[in-house]
Design a protein around this motif. Structure first.
Motif: not given
Length: 289
Positions: A84-93, A155-160
């Protein structure tokens, strides 16, 4: 995945046998990485922050290989959170990699997960992370190495929260009898993806943690999900959906074994976030962003 080399290979082999190109990776600074010279005292474990960056890098590597089309991602346990965290990072790229995500038993918030049973979390850290014996010790070492604090790492690890930034299909599975990730984590994820047509969280009555009891069902769930959700996969005859293990006879269908997850509000989910596991006086890491 976390500390599950054989399990990672098992799932990679399944996907490869059904026609997919696969990158299978353990998380940084676990036993196998350390044995290969890529662990302590370098590349220290952060419980998801840096690992999510690694997941995105692995996805970019796979996408760049000849003949690779749409890329999906599946994760288990901490690997589910990092999906989930990687998907969010990917969206920001600027250039996106992943076209769909699937998770099993991922913490909705890593700090809250650690706080649920800090003794059990310490034991798990001692088992899977060479040179570490406690959660807070591992966080302190990582904070020093990366020039930050343990609080800010978590603080960088809240998947929800991270899933709110995801713009591709995302399906999260949990089991009510999970002995590591409690059911409230599923409720927290469900609260944050409620109303999003691309996201769903499902909790089953039984299955335990990450690698569910019914391996046939789990294999089929993965294969059918990517066949349905990855662009062009549905029309590709080389991509199969048959499990590699036999189906156990009997039992009700999964649709008859789900657990109600709400409705709960996002504010309710935020109220479940725990104070910093290593020093509650510092506040709540999951509430920082």
């Amino acid at each position: 995945n976390t500390h599950g080399y054989a399990s990672v290979i098992r799932w990679a082999a399944l996907l490869y046998a059904r026609g997919y190109d696969v990158v299978a990776a353990d998380q940084r600074d676990f036993a196998f990485e350390s044995q290969a010279g890529y662990g302590n005292p370098s590349w220290l474990q952060t419980f998801g922050w840096k690992e999510a960056e690694d997941v995105l890098a692995a996805g970019r590597y796979l996408q760049a290989q000849p003949g690779v089309g749409a890329v999906g991602i599946v994760g288990f346990s901490e690997g589910a959170q990092n999906t989930v965290l990687a998907l969010a990072l990917d969206q920001a790229a600027k250039h996106h990699v992943f076209a769909a995500g699937l998770t099993f038993s991922g913490p909705a918030d890593q700090n809250t997960q650690l706080s649920t049973n800090i003794a059990a979390s310490d034991a798990l850290v001692a088992l899977v992370t060479p040179g570490e014996t406690t959660v807070c010790g591992a966080l302190d070492h990582a904070a020093t190495y990366y020039g930050t604090t343990g609080f800010d790492i978590l603080a960088h690890e809240t998947a929800m929260h991270a899933q709110s930034a995801v713009r591709v299909p995302l399906l999260n599975f949990y089991a009510q009898d999970d002995s590591l990730v409690p059911g409230v984590e599923a409720q927290m994820m469900a609260a944050y993806n409620a109303g999003n047509p691309l996201q769903r969280t499902i909790e089953l009555q039984r299955g335990e943690h990450a690698y569910f009891f019914d391996r046939w069902w789990q294999q089929r769930a993965i294969l059918r999900y990517f066949k349905d959700q990855l662009p062009a996969a549905g029309a590709d005859p080389t991509l199969g959906t048959d499990a590699s293990v036999n189906q156990t006879p009997g039992g009700a269908p999964a649709t008859a074994q789900t657990v109600a997850l709400g409705p709960n509000s996002r504010s309710w989910a935020d109220a479940q976030l725990a104070p910093y596991a290593c020093d509650p006086t510092q506040g709540t890491p999951g509430a920082k962003y």
